[in-house]
Design a protein around this motif. Structure first.
Motif, PDB file in Angstrom:
ATOM      1  N   ASN A 250       0.847  -1.191   0.000  1.00 17.84           N
ATOM      2  CA  ASN A 250       0.000   0.000   0.000  1.00 17.84           C
ATOM      3  C   ASN A 250       0.881   1.240   0.000  1.00 17.84           C
ATOM      4  OD1 ASN A 250      -2.351  -1.472   0.179  1.00 17.84           O
ATOM      5  ND2 ASN A 250      -2.450  -1.356   2.398  1.00 17.84           N
ATOM      6  N   ILE A 251       0.243   2.407  -0.084  1.00 12.72           N
ATOM      7  CA  ILE A 251       0.956   3.651   0.199  1.00 12.72           C
ATOM      8  C   ILE A 251       0.995   3.799   1.716  1.00 12.72           C
ATOM      9  CG2 ILE A 251       0.985   6.149  -0.093  1.00 12.72           C
ATOM     10  CD1 ILE A 251      -0.556   5.823  -2.656  1.00 12.72           C
ATOM     11  N   LEU A 252       2.185   4.036   2.254  1.00  9.40           N
ATOM     12  CA  LEU A 252       2.399   4.030   3.698  1.00  9.40           C
ATOM     13  C   LEU A 252       2.978   5.356   4.166  1.00  9.40           C
ATOM     14  CD1 LEU A 252       4.133   0.551   3.644  1.00  9.40           C
ATOM     15  CD2 LEU A 252       1.824   0.953   4.470  1.00  9.40           C
ATOM     16  N   ARG A 253       2.854   5.606   5.455  1.00  7.37           N
ATOM     17  CA  ARG A 253       3.507   6.760   6.069  1.00  7.37           C
ATOM     18  C   ARG A 253       4.162   6.280   7.365  1.00  7.37           C
ATOM     19  NH1 ARG A 253       1.989  12.413   5.889  1.00  7.37           N
ATOM     20  NH2 ARG A 253      -0.101  11.825   5.252  1.00  7.37           N
ATOM     21  N   PHE A 259       5.561   6.736   1.377  1.00  8.36           N
ATOM     22  CA  PHE A 259       6.258   5.887   0.405  1.00  8.36           C
ATOM     23  C   PHE A 259       5.411   4.669   0.079  1.00  8.36           C
ATOM     24  CE2 PHE A 259       7.224   4.221   4.537  1.00  8.36           C
ATOM     25  CZ  PHE A 259       7.342   2.851   4.367  1.00  8.36           C
ATOM     26  N   PHE A 260       5.788   3.960  -0.975  1.00  9.32           N
ATOM     27  CA  PHE A 260       5.281   2.621  -1.245  1.00  9.32           C
ATOM     28  C   PHE A 260       6.405   1.789  -1.829  1.00  9.32           C
ATOM     29  CE2 PHE A 260       4.211   5.069  -5.066  1.00  9.32           C
ATOM     30  CZ  PHE A 260       4.604   4.245  -6.113  1.00  9.32           C
ATOM     31  N   MET A 261       6.251   0.475  -1.754  1.00 10.87           N
ATOM     32  CA  MET A 261       7.312  -0.453  -2.159  1.00 10.87           C
ATOM     33  C   MET A 261       6.770  -1.461  -3.164  1.00 10.87           C
ATOM     34  SD  MET A 261       8.934  -1.212   1.649  1.00 10.87           S
ATOM     35  CE  MET A 261       7.351  -1.551   2.426  1.00 10.87           C
ATOM     36  N   PHE A 262       7.659  -1.927  -4.035  1.00 11.72           N
ATOM     37  CA  PHE A 262       7.296  -3.017  -4.939  1.00 11.72           C
ATOM     38  C   PHE A 262       8.546  -3.798  -5.315  1.00 11.72           C
ATOM     39  CE2 PHE A 262       7.825   0.809  -7.562  1.00 11.72           C
ATOM     40  CZ  PHE A 262       8.666   0.392  -8.580  1.00 11.72           C
ATOM     41  N   VAL A 509       2.786   2.297  11.388  1.00 11.84           N
ATOM     42  CA  VAL A 509       2.559   2.787  10.029  1.00 11.84           C
ATOM     43  C   VAL A 509       1.118   3.203   9.855  1.00 11.84           C
ATOM     44  CG1 VAL A 509       4.350   1.423   8.960  1.00 11.84           C
ATOM     45  CG2 VAL A 509       2.078   0.458   9.244  1.00 11.84           C
ATOM     46  N   SER A 510       0.916   3.977   8.837  1.00 10.37           N
ATOM     47  CA  SER A 510      -0.414   4.371   8.442  1.00 10.37           C
ATOM     48  C   SER A 510      -0.574   4.074   6.972  1.00 10.37           C
ATOM     49  CB  SER A 510      -0.592   5.866   8.664  1.00 10.37           C
ATOM     50  OG  SER A 510      -0.174   6.206   9.951  1.00 10.37           O
ATOM     51  N   THR A 511      -1.797   3.746   6.583  1.00  7.56           N
ATOM     52  CA  THR A 511      -2.056   3.479   5.189  1.00  7.56           C
ATOM     53  C   THR A 511      -2.736   4.679   4.572  1.00  7.56           C
ATOM     54  OG1 THR A 511      -2.690   1.385   6.120  1.00  7.56           O
ATOM     55  CG2 THR A 511      -2.735   1.549   3.784  1.00  7.56           C
TER      56      THR A 511
END
Length: 576
Positions: A250-253, A259-262, A509-511
């Motif tokens: 997901n998009i995270l904080r 940020f987001f990861m893949f 974290v937050s989404t």
């Protein structure tokens, strides 16, 4: 008077030029009725569309071209009229759709097979606007806009969810050939509803210069992996990498960093590299990615996370020049997308055979199905195909549930397959490594149900305690009992700010964003107070003497990046 007369004359001349250009496209003269329709189109462009570098005539002709390409038989859709964003959100109180392409109506109906509910009502309106992550007309704190996408014209702004999005439409004027409008049951942060864009937006103004993907110099995933392995001996500034997306967070904080990861993979050699896209200015790029598709990711630099610690990891990180270039020439069929990691989306029979040998399997599964029930919107629990439960609680909500209405077809990637007990229902649990993609939106007339008013309490508990599956199920039952006995206002008031939390906070974290909601420290995790609700579950059990629900530390980076995967859904469960 002379100026007014001159202006009127210029308008007449411009309209005649417009009619002549349309007649050339149609190959025939336009009738009086068609001229009235074209006048309405021209007036709509002139009054409601955000200032463009093109003239009104050029833009109106481009709209005509896109409409003719979408309509049946290259004829003007005289039963349709143009509507502004403001008119749409003010007039519509029920779920509705507008679809020029009859093929889309036929295909969309297949996603609701077996669900006997009223179909979505069809209205005859056409929408124009700009696809943007940064609307000019919406007054909201920046943190509430991060990762969201909107359709905007001169009259207003509306949130949107997409199925397939291409880089060339971001920030550009588009025509929407097919969409659903879903009103909110209550206004949330200035919004009255959202759009489900069921077909790719059509760009109105062509690019003057487009980047030719064939001429973009890039390295393969094995070469990129070699750069990370030998990073200390190699000087690499910025590179472009070509590969398939096989995992997407997901998009995270975390600690204020968005940020987001893949993972980019090379299936033939089963190699991958991890990529982190950082910053609020790049968060909207998330909507361009689809698991299973191949991309060139430009402007990546190698870096080391947590350098000098046991959690040190070499990854690629975004720069200001990072772009996503999809390599597919055509939009993929939404009913035929295939995830690379699993080879194909699992069917219900595949999952049943995969779950016979134990309570949880360490490998991840991908699954395609139709949402048949929303079990718990606050906890993010849905039922797929009437038999499989999808748990998104560890991610919070995908778009706060926007797009996840009953009847929607979804693909679940990299989920953990579990059972509550031997005879229990099958569960697909998504941690940070998992991803849910809507493949086709619901065609049923069902409203969007936003999270309830006390959802922040549940989200705080999920991120503060980080429970395993058994603990999560117990927690949900207990919170439901509290809701029955106390009002939402009372439960929310139990969460009071406290300085004690500063000493216990970890990597919470937050989404975010449109595949996410905005939560950060000070709201439902991190430095937010434990409060009375949390204290209830941190009391010693009178039977065992242990805490009713212990707190687990959650390393969100390791959960996604580590080769040996571990997460809360797997904690305390036996593996097959």
């Amino acid at each position: 008077v002379n100026n007014s007369a001159l202006h009127g004359l210029n308008c007449l001349v411009a309209m005649e030029r417009f009619f002549n250009a349309v007649e050339q496209r149609l190959g025939q003269n336009v009738t009086a009725v068609e001229k009235d329709w074209l006048r309405d189109l021209y007036h709509h462009v002139e009054v409601n569309i955000i200032d463009s570098s093109s003239s009104d005539i050029q833009l109106a002709l481009s709209v005509v071209d896109k409409v003719l390409n979408s309509a049946t038989g290259m004829q003007l859709p005289l039963s349709y009229s143009f509507i502004s964003v403001l008119q749409l959100v003010q007039r519509q109180r029920l779920v509705c759709c507008s679809q020029l392409a009859t093929e889309q109506l036929r295909r969309g109906a297949t996603s609701t097979e077996g669900i006997t509910l009223k179909p979505i009502s069809h209205i005859h309106f056409l929408l124009l606007g700009r696809v943007t992550p940064a609307p000019r007309t919406l007054i909201l704190p920046e943190k509430d806009k991060v990762g969201q996408l909107y359709i905007e014209d001169k009259t207003g702004t509306v949130l949107c969810e997409t199925l397939t999005l291409y880089p060339d439409v971001l920030g550009e004027l588009v025509f929407l050939p097919s969409w659903n409008y879903v009103p909110f049951s209550s206004h949330k942060k200035g919004h009255t509803g959202y759009l489900e864009i069921t077909m790719p937006p059509c760009r109105l103004i062509p690019e003057k210069t487009s980047q030719n993907k064939e001429h973009v110099s890039s390295v393969t995933v094995p070469a990129a992996a070699n750069i990370l392995i030998n990073r200390s001996a190699m000087v690499t500034k910025v590179i472009n990498i070509q590969g398939h997306i096989t995992a997407l967070s997901n998009i995270l904080r975390v600690k204020g960093v968005v940020f987001f990861m893949f993972k980019l993979s090379y299936p033939k050699e089963q190699q991958h590299v991890s990529v982190i896209i950082k910053g609020t200015q790049l968060a909207h790029l998330y909507h361009l990615l689809e698991p299973g598709r191949e991309y060139i990711i430009t402007g990546l630099r190698p870096t080391t996370l947590f350098k000098g610690s046991a959690d040190s990891r070499n990854v690629f990180c975004s720069t200001t020049g990072t772009e996503f270039l999809p390599l597919s020439a055509q939009a993929q069929d939404v009913h035929g997308r295939q995830p690379v990691l699993s080879g194909s989306c699992k069917t219900l029979q595949d999952l049943q055979s995969g779950s016979d040998r134990g309570r949880v399997r360490q490998e991840v599964f991908s699954y395609q199905g139709t949402i048949t029930a929303c079990v718990d919107r606050d906890a993010g629990i849905y039922q797929l195909d009437g038999k499989v439960r999808l748990h998104l609680g560890y991610q919070l909500h995908v778009n706060e549930g926007r797009g996840l209405r009953v009847g929607a077809c979804v693909a679940v990637y990299n989920a953990h397959l579990m059972k509550e007990h031997e005879q229990g229902e099958m569960l697909l649990c998504c941690c940070t490594f998992g991803c849910v993609v809507v493949q086709s939106f619901s065609t049923l007339c069902l409203p969007y149900q936003p999270p309830s008013g006390n959802v922040a309490v549940l989200r705080h508990l999920l991120y503060y305690l980080n429970p395993n599956l058994d603990e999560l199920l117990f927690l949900l039952g207990a919170v439901n009992q509290l809701r029955l006995k106390f009002t939402s206002h009372t439960i929310s008031c139990w969460q009071q700010p406290s300085r004690d939390q500063h000493r216990t906070s970890s990597t919470h974290v937050s989404t975010l964003s449109t595949r996410r909601p905005v939560l950060d420290k000070g709201q439902s995790g991190g430095e937010f107070s434990r409060g009375l609700v949390t204290s209830l579950f941190q009391q010693p059990s009178p039977v065992t003497g242990r805490l009713i629900l212990p707190q687990r530390q959650r390393n969100i980076y390791a959960e996604f990046l580590a080769d040996s995967h571990s997460c809360a859904p797997l904690a305390g469960l036996s593996s097959a």
